[in-house]
Design a protein around this motif. Structure first.
Motif, PDB file in Angstrom:
ATOM      1  N   GLY A 228      61.463  39.198  51.700  1.00  0.00           N
ATOM      2  CA  GLY A 228      61.638  37.795  50.683  1.00  0.00           C
ATOM      3  C   GLY A 228      61.748  38.281  49.215  1.00  0.00           C
ATOM      4  O   GLY A 228      62.675  37.652  48.685  1.00  0.00           O
ATOM      5  N   LEU A 229      61.285  39.234  48.866  1.00  0.00           N
ATOM      6  CA  LEU A 229      61.674  39.962  47.599  1.00  0.00           C
ATOM      7  C   LEU A 229      62.786  40.168  47.314  1.00  0.00           C
ATOM      8  O   LEU A 229      63.955  39.930  46.317  1.00  0.00           O
ATOM      9  N   LEU A 233      65.968  38.460  44.712  1.00  0.00           N
ATOM     10  CA  LEU A 233      66.518  39.227  43.857  1.00  0.00           C
ATOM     11  C   LEU A 233      68.173  39.008  44.017  1.00  0.00           C
ATOM     12  O   LEU A 233      68.594  39.056  43.148  1.00  0.00           O
ATOM     13  N   ALA A 234      68.574  39.141  45.247  1.00  0.00           N
ATOM     14  CA  ALA A 234      69.903  39.086  45.744  1.00  0.00           C
ATOM     15  C   ALA A 234      70.488  37.870  45.340  1.00  0.00           C
ATOM     16  O   ALA A 234      71.547  37.408  44.954  1.00  0.00           O
ATOM     17  N   LEU A 275      66.660  46.490  44.596  1.00  0.00           N
ATOM     18  CA  LEU A 275      66.921  46.307  45.978  1.00  0.00           C
ATOM     19  C   LEU A 275      67.043  47.776  46.898  1.00  0.00           C
ATOM     20  O   LEU A 275      66.731  47.587  48.147  1.00  0.00           O
ATOM     21  N   GLU A 276      67.720  48.565  46.241  1.00  0.00           N
ATOM     22  CA  GLU A 276      67.965  49.691  47.123  1.00  0.00           C
ATOM     23  C   GLU A 276      66.473  50.407  47.641  1.00  0.00           C
ATOM     24  O   GLU A 276      66.115  50.821  48.686  1.00  0.00           O
ATOM     25  N   GLN A 277      65.537  50.097  46.585  1.00  0.00           N
ATOM     26  CA  GLN A 277      64.253  50.597  46.816  1.00  0.00           C
ATOM     27  C   GLN A 277      63.446  49.544  47.806  1.00  0.00           C
ATOM     28  O   GLN A 277      62.830  50.311  48.877  1.00  0.00           O
ATOM     29  N   PHE A 302      71.646  43.674  54.782  1.00  0.00           N
ATOM     30  CA  PHE A 302      72.452  42.607  54.491  1.00  0.00           C
ATOM     31  C   PHE A 302      71.870  41.649  53.689  1.00  0.00           C
ATOM     32  O   PHE A 302      72.459  41.123  52.806  1.00  0.00           O
ATOM     33  N   ILE A 303      70.546  41.333  53.637  1.00  0.00           N
ATOM     34  CA  ILE A 303      69.933  40.584  52.790  1.00  0.00           C
ATOM     35  C   ILE A 303      69.918  41.063  51.352  1.00  0.00           C
ATOM     36  O   ILE A 303      70.163  40.028  50.464  1.00  0.00           O
ATOM     37  N   ALA A 304      69.911  42.388  51.292  1.00  0.00           N
ATOM     38  CA  ALA A 304      69.821  42.843  49.731  1.00  0.00           C
ATOM     39  C   ALA A 304      71.221  43.020  49.236  1.00  0.00           C
ATOM     40  O   ALA A 304      71.363  42.770  48.096  1.00  0.00           O
ATOM     41  N   PHE A 305      72.195  43.182  50.067  1.00  0.00           N
ATOM     42  CA  PHE A 305      73.632  43.520  49.449  1.00  0.00           C
ATOM     43  C   PHE A 305      74.755  42.259  50.055  1.00  0.00           C
ATOM     44  O   PHE A 305      75.862  42.626  49.726  1.00  0.00           O
ATOM     45  N   ARG A 306      74.293  41.253  50.347  1.00  0.00           N
ATOM     46  CA  ARG A 306      75.452  40.311  50.826  1.00  0.00           C
ATOM     47  C   ARG A 306      75.980  39.648  49.624  1.00  0.00           C
ATOM     48  O   ARG A 306      75.510  39.832  48.529  1.00  0.00           O
TER      49      ARG A 306
END
Length: 308
Positions: A228-229, A233-234, A275-277, A302-306
């Motif tokens: 969720g976080l 953020l993304a 996001l990496e963390q 995918f969620i972090a880097f879409r």
């Protein structure tokens, strides 16, 4: 860790899941009345369908399905639990887009419900989607033990209500007229409610539906919190870096409204590192499940880097 551009690719299973979910939602939003219903006004039904069937990643129900699969649970009942969650999510988007809220004209690359129909119809469409979600979750066709359905319905109510999604939207509205800018801690709390609560619930719901232990449910709940976080953020990063054509909705609105977000407070480099963390933390929590968790690991990336 260096960001790998390939990480933005959606998990292959996501498209298949979205198609199956779409078929179920299409049937639920047909003109056919259910036992106990009198009739379905066509304009209202069409507005509901417009708000639900116009695309979208379907991440929340996908997380339900993949979380349940960690414990060997699959099938129609799990899909229906995910569909109930998606109806809640779509209702929230219909209402968030209203002029009294975020006042958006575009959603998923098409006119928002109040633009395609009118404001009153959009309000009623959201109301009807909300109630349909609990109808679906508790129906006989959702073939799960009664205690699991009770836990699922109660969890969904709390994740979506005053202490979750709706409460987060209230905090967001209050922030627009607050005498001072929100702190990073305030922003994180707001976002954990408005966006994070349903994503947290999605992972926990999969474990509940599968009959997982209390400890296993807690692990999946934490994974959902992380996702969720990462999602928010993304999303906030895309509002800064993307275009309306790529995102399928208006961008730059946070800056225009002078709205505090974690990327605006901490910078884009901090955001990408965070996001990496988060992806690393989610991957670590999923490691005990071995190969069964590979799709969820891909989903976290995918969620972090879409890119939309």
């Amino acid at each position: 860790m260096t960001r790998n551009p390939t990480l933005i690719v959606a998990p292959p299973a996501l498209a298949d899941h979205a198609a199956r979910l779409g078929n179920l939602l299409d049937g639920l939003l047909s003109a056919r009345t259910l036992p106990g219903e009198i009739e379905r006004p066509e304009r209202l039904r069409a507005a509901m369908a417009h708000g639900v069937l116009g695309g979208g990643k379907r991440l929340r129900p996908f997380l339900v399905e993949e979380s349940a699969a960690l414990f060997g649970a699959t099938g129609a009942a799990i899909l229906r639990v995910g569909a109930a969650l998606e109806l809640i999510h779509c209702y929230s988007l219909v209402h968030d887009d209203l002029p009294a809220m975020d006042d958006d004209d575009l959603r998923r690359g098409q006119p928002t419900v109040h633009r395609a129909f009118d404001e009153a119809t959009a309000i009623l469409a959201g109301d009807a989607l909300l109630t349909l979600a609990f109808d679906l979750m508790t129906s006989e066709e959702t073939d799960l033990p009664a205690d699991r359905k009770l836990a699922l319905a109660g969890g969904l109510a709390r994740a979506s209500g005053i202490g979750g999604m709706v409460g987060g939207q209230m905090r967001d509205l209050e922030a627009e007229s607050a005498p001072r800018p929100l702190s990073a801690s305030d922003v994180e709390t707001l976002q954990s409610m408005k966006t994070g609560a349903l994503l947290r619930y999605a992972c926990e719901a999969g474990a509940i539906a599968a009959g997982a232990s209390t400890d296993e449910q807690s692990r999946l709940r934490r994974i959902g919190e992380i996702l969720g976080l990462a999602f928010q953020l993304a999303d906030d990063l895309l509002d800064i870096t993307s275009t309306p054509e790529t995102a399928g909705k208006a961008t730059g609105k946070d800056a225009d409204a002078n709205k505090a977000t974690l990327p605006s407070l901490n910078g884009t480099d901090w955001t990408r590192q965070r996001l990496e963390q988060l992806v690393e933390e989610a991957t670590g929590l999923l490691s005990p499940f071995g190969d069964k968790a590979e799709t969820l690991v891909q989903t976290a990336r995918f969620i972090a880097f879409r890119d939309r």
